[in-house]
Design a protein around this motif. Sequence first.
Motif, PDB file in Angstrom:
ATOM      1  N   VAL A 125      92.399 107.434 -29.249  1.00  0.00           N
ATOM      2  CA  VAL A 125      92.369 107.908 -30.639  1.00  0.00           C
ATOM      3  C   VAL A 125      93.093 109.246 -30.784  1.00  0.00           C
ATOM      4  N   LEU A 126      92.924 110.131 -29.802  1.00  0.00           N
ATOM      5  CA  LEU A 126      93.415 111.510 -29.920  1.00  0.00           C
ATOM      6  C   LEU A 126      94.656 111.792 -29.071  1.00  0.00           C
ATOM      7  N   SER A 127      95.345 110.772 -28.660  1.00  0.00           N
ATOM      8  CA  SER A 127      96.464 110.952 -27.719  1.00  0.00           C
ATOM      9  C   SER A 127      97.540 111.902 -28.222  1.00  0.00           C
ATOM     10  N   GLU A 128      97.735 111.960 -29.548  1.00  0.00           N
ATOM     11  CA  GLU A 128      98.781 112.834 -30.084  1.00  0.00           C
ATOM     12  C   GLU A 128      98.291 114.258 -30.339  1.00  0.00           C
ATOM     13  N   GLN A 129      96.975 114.451 -30.273  1.00  0.00           N
ATOM     14  CA  GLN A 129      96.426 115.768 -30.622  1.00  0.00           C
ATOM     15  C   GLN A 129      95.914 116.567 -29.429  1.00  0.00           C
ATOM     16  N   VAL A 130      95.588 115.884 -28.340  1.00  0.00           N
ATOM     17  CA  VAL A 130      95.063 116.592 -27.162  1.00  0.00           C
ATOM     18  C   VAL A 130      95.827 116.184 -25.914  1.00  0.00           C
ATOM     19  N   GLU A 131      95.797 117.044 -24.927  1.00  0.00           N
ATOM     20  CA  GLU A 131      96.467 116.768 -23.656  1.00  0.00           C
ATOM     21  C   GLU A 131      95.730 115.685 -22.880  1.00  0.00           C
ATOM     22  N   SER A 132      94.412 115.788 -22.867  1.00  0.00           N
ATOM     23  CA  SER A 132      93.598 114.794 -22.166  1.00  0.00           C
ATOM     24  C   SER A 132      92.162 114.891 -22.661  1.00  0.00           C
ATOM     25  N   VAL A 133      91.359 113.911 -22.288  1.00  0.00           N
ATOM     26  CA  VAL A 133      89.934 113.898 -22.611  1.00  0.00           C
ATOM     27  C   VAL A 133      89.172 113.751 -21.304  1.00  0.00           C
ATOM     28  N   ARG A 134      88.076 114.505 -21.162  1.00  0.00           N
ATOM     29  CA  ARG A 134      87.280 114.405 -19.941  1.00  0.00           C
ATOM     30  C   ARG A 134      85.830 114.768 -20.235  1.00  0.00           C
ATOM     31  N   PRO A 160      95.414 121.184 -26.372  1.00  0.00           N
ATOM     32  CA  PRO A 160      94.171 121.502 -25.660  1.00  0.00           C
ATOM     33  C   PRO A 160      93.607 120.282 -24.929  1.00  0.00           C
ATOM     34  N   ILE A 161      92.671 120.533 -24.059  1.00  0.00           N
ATOM     35  CA  ILE A 161      91.908 119.481 -23.395  1.00  0.00           C
ATOM     36  C   ILE A 161      90.607 119.303 -24.178  1.00  0.00           C
ATOM     37  N   PHE A 162      90.233 118.044 -24.468  1.00  0.00           N
ATOM     38  CA  PHE A 162      89.023 117.751 -25.230  1.00  0.00           C
ATOM     39  C   PHE A 162      87.936 117.307 -24.261  1.00  0.00           C
ATOM     40  N   GLU A 163      86.859 118.097 -24.206  1.00  0.00           N
ATOM     41  CA  GLU A 163      85.748 117.765 -23.326  1.00  0.00           C
ATOM     42  C   GLU A 163      84.568 117.275 -24.155  1.00  0.00           C
ATOM     43  N   ILE A 164      83.951 116.169 -23.692  1.00  0.00           N
ATOM     44  CA  ILE A 164      82.804 115.611 -24.416  1.00  0.00           C
ATOM     45  C   ILE A 164      81.558 115.662 -23.531  1.00  0.00           C
ATOM     46  N   LYS A 197      87.531 112.023 -34.706  1.00  0.00           N
ATOM     47  CA  LYS A 197      88.333 113.091 -35.322  1.00  0.00           C
ATOM     48  C   LYS A 197      87.453 114.183 -35.926  1.00  0.00           C
ATOM     49  N   VAL A 198      86.285 113.790 -36.469  1.00  0.00           N
ATOM     50  CA  VAL A 198      85.338 114.793 -36.979  1.00  0.00           C
ATOM     51  C   VAL A 198      84.873 115.694 -35.838  1.00  0.00           C
ATOM     52  N   LEU A 199      84.546 115.094 -34.691  1.00  0.00           N
ATOM     53  CA  LEU A 199      84.106 115.882 -33.529  1.00  0.00           C
ATOM     54  C   LEU A 199      85.203 116.835 -33.043  1.00  0.00           C
TER      55      LEU A 199
END
Length: 637
Positions: A527-536, A575-579, A603-605
């Motif tokens: 979902v966020l591939s264009e907005q963040v470098e990675s998700v972890r 940025p990197i998105f951490e959940i 996207k809200v998160l």
Amino acid sequence: MTTEITKETMGFQTEVKQLLHLMIHSLYSHPEIFLRELISNASDAADKLRYAALSDSTLLGSDPNLEIRVGFDEDNRTVTITDNGIGMDRDDMIANLGTIAKSGTSEFLKNMTGDQQKDSQLIGKFGVGFYSAFIVADKVRVESLKAGETQAVSWESDGSGEFTIEPAEKSTRGTRITLFLKDDQKKFANGWELRSIIRKYSDHISIPILMEKNEMPSEDEENKDEKKAPEWETVNTAKALWTRSRSDISDDEYKEFYHHISHDYSDPLKWSHNAVEGKLEYTSLLYIPSKAPMDLYNREMDRGLKLFVQRVFIMDKAEEFLPLYLRFIKGVLDTNDLSLNVSREILQKDPQVDSMRTALTKRVLDMLSKMAKNDPEQYQSFWKEFGQVLKEGPGEDFANREKIAKLLRFSSTEDAKSEQTVSLEDYVSRMQEGQDKIYYVAAESFNAAKSSPHLEVFRKKGIEVLLMCDRIDEWLMAHLNEFDGKQFEDVARGDLDLGKMDSEEDKKAHEEVEKKSEDLVKRVQDVLSEQVESVRVTHRLTESPACLVVGANDMGAQMRRIMEAAGQAVPDSKPIFEINPEHPLITRLDQEQDEDRFAELTKVLLDQARLAEGGQLDDPGAYVQRLNKLLMELSGN
């Protein structure tokens, strides 16, 4: 060739008109300050003539003895200050008396509140130079003949917005200022009053200040009507203060000398007076002000020490003797180790200047270190005024980086107060067993730093974190890599490594959560591939659902905002998105089967994570629409 002068009427610069109006119509608690300011200007004129005469001895003519004379006329309510210094021509008068060249004037005027008492105090602290004459006078006349010229010039104004310039009859070099006193200020047309003011404020002036002797009335009937030529006497010490022994100088004298050289009416916080003998011979008198000037953060501001060579004034702002991060220091340097015809170009290349710069920088840092150790409350007062400028030091002065680091102060999670009181030594002394790093977080404001989600795991484990919110902090930490052998680590950057602070049990739990959340991480990444470098999966969060992390080698958000505001190009980075999979919102997200709804929630998160770190949204409208849609669904509409 001398330009012919005719009578002209001109208007004051806007700032001057405002300042004159404020002084004339505001209460002023120290009206006698006018004499100190005018005598200081006369002293400066004498210093400038001495320096100019080094290259052109004819400027001194047949009158080499420099002096200031103060006269008065009680009947006509006038006070006159006369010097035989460099003098002024027409252009000098317009530049010096029709404008205020001192930077920061506009900011000063913005600080005016309309409260007469507060405004009058602000005027006094600012130092208003020549214009202080209008506090006591309803008309001021200035007559001057510039050294080496033949045509004198007269300047006159009542302070109402205009001034006139015309030719004057004056045959001797220098300047004569006549004040026509207001009726309620006539007490200043008195010899005893003027003498006491001179001794109080200007005793340190290094050239003689002369006044007519006070003659007792003659009882000789035959001679009582006979007019005798006036006898003049010196009423000040007339010896440069820095040349005197420290034991012979009172604190009040040191303070008045500071007022003289700085035009700051506030007392200095600290000073250091030293004579050095050996390979280099010089005397320095350095002051730490108690209040920051209006233009402190302008790195192009006028700065530096008054430079004297063998007691001869050379330069008013010699900036080569102290680094830029100590630009707030005021004072005097008098040396025997430079030539009298020294120029700025010579100063920049002279190895003796480098040696004196090193020694004077060390002296200032030692003054600050002693203050921090012996009087923490006074040092806190200094830090409040000048701390952000001192933070420039580690990036500019590698040799003194450790000394400067000990002087730095920060907020921290230890007390969570916005006042910066925590030293790096304090932090290190409180480090937990096994802790080998100094942790910090940088944010746009104190509240953003204090509430940063990146602090959650540190609160859980009781680890102190420095809270940095000054605009210079991220730049500072780029140059301050370690302290006392401990590396600095930004808790919002790269992979979080708590080292020995993480137990084997914690590490195993992290690995299990990561493995369990692989599918969720992939869905969010798509979902966020264009907005963040990675998700972890995060190890930082215990209470928040998500956060943004800066890559280990990327520019921080605070520095990016500063550079963008300055119009500078900023390298692209995501940025990197951490959940936090253990948070109820992320658990709910993982259970969402509708991919469109999943994308909206994700996207809200992301936007909430941006807001939590004090950032701005690229599309606030879209965020509001998504949030409203979710609220409507929750309400059943």
